[in-house]
Design a protein around this motif. Sequence first.
Motif: not given
Length: 184
Positions: A79-102
């Motif tokens: 986390q960069n102190s000058e850049f608010s991590s809340d801004l990441f909630r409105n953008v997409k990125g590259e999926k590196l790991v995805m796991d979905e199960q019960s």
Amino acid sequence: MCLKCHGTGRAQCMWCNGRGRRMQMELCQHCYGNGTESCQMCQNSNQQCDGCAGKGRVLTYMRLTVTWKNNVFEFITDQNSEFSSDLFRNVKGEKLVMDEQSKVSGITDFPDPTIIEVSQNALEQHWTRFSSCRVLRQRQSVERLPLTRVQYCWKEKQLSYFVYGTESKVFVQNYPKKCCCVVM
């Protein structure tokens, strides 16, 4: 059916309270010792039901409300102190790991040990917090969210802005001029 006499046409005498006698010995003159009298509510006749309007059928509905609730745990590394991590909630990125199960298990094979540790802790917290709930599905993913800091000079001042997400959104903390210029 009449609610007072239950369809019999007879109801408890209100003068003797159904005993048939008044003043212990004297026969009730109103019900003649019977303890009942003609029902004043229905007058010994059928009443029309308010619920079915006399049709003999009542239409009812039952409502079932199911609430699905998603519980989200997010963690952002570097986390960069000058850049608010809340801004990441409105953008997409590259999926590196995805796991979905019960029931997902924690990430065990990842280059960054912080991600492995946070994954294990997050799942442990989830099961502790929601052990009394019915968990239908779990999803765990790791995304790489691009963030670039651009430094520039304007009127002899060193300034910077950020380009983030795969959409290349721009964030400027203190934009030097308020009109006539657009950052693209």
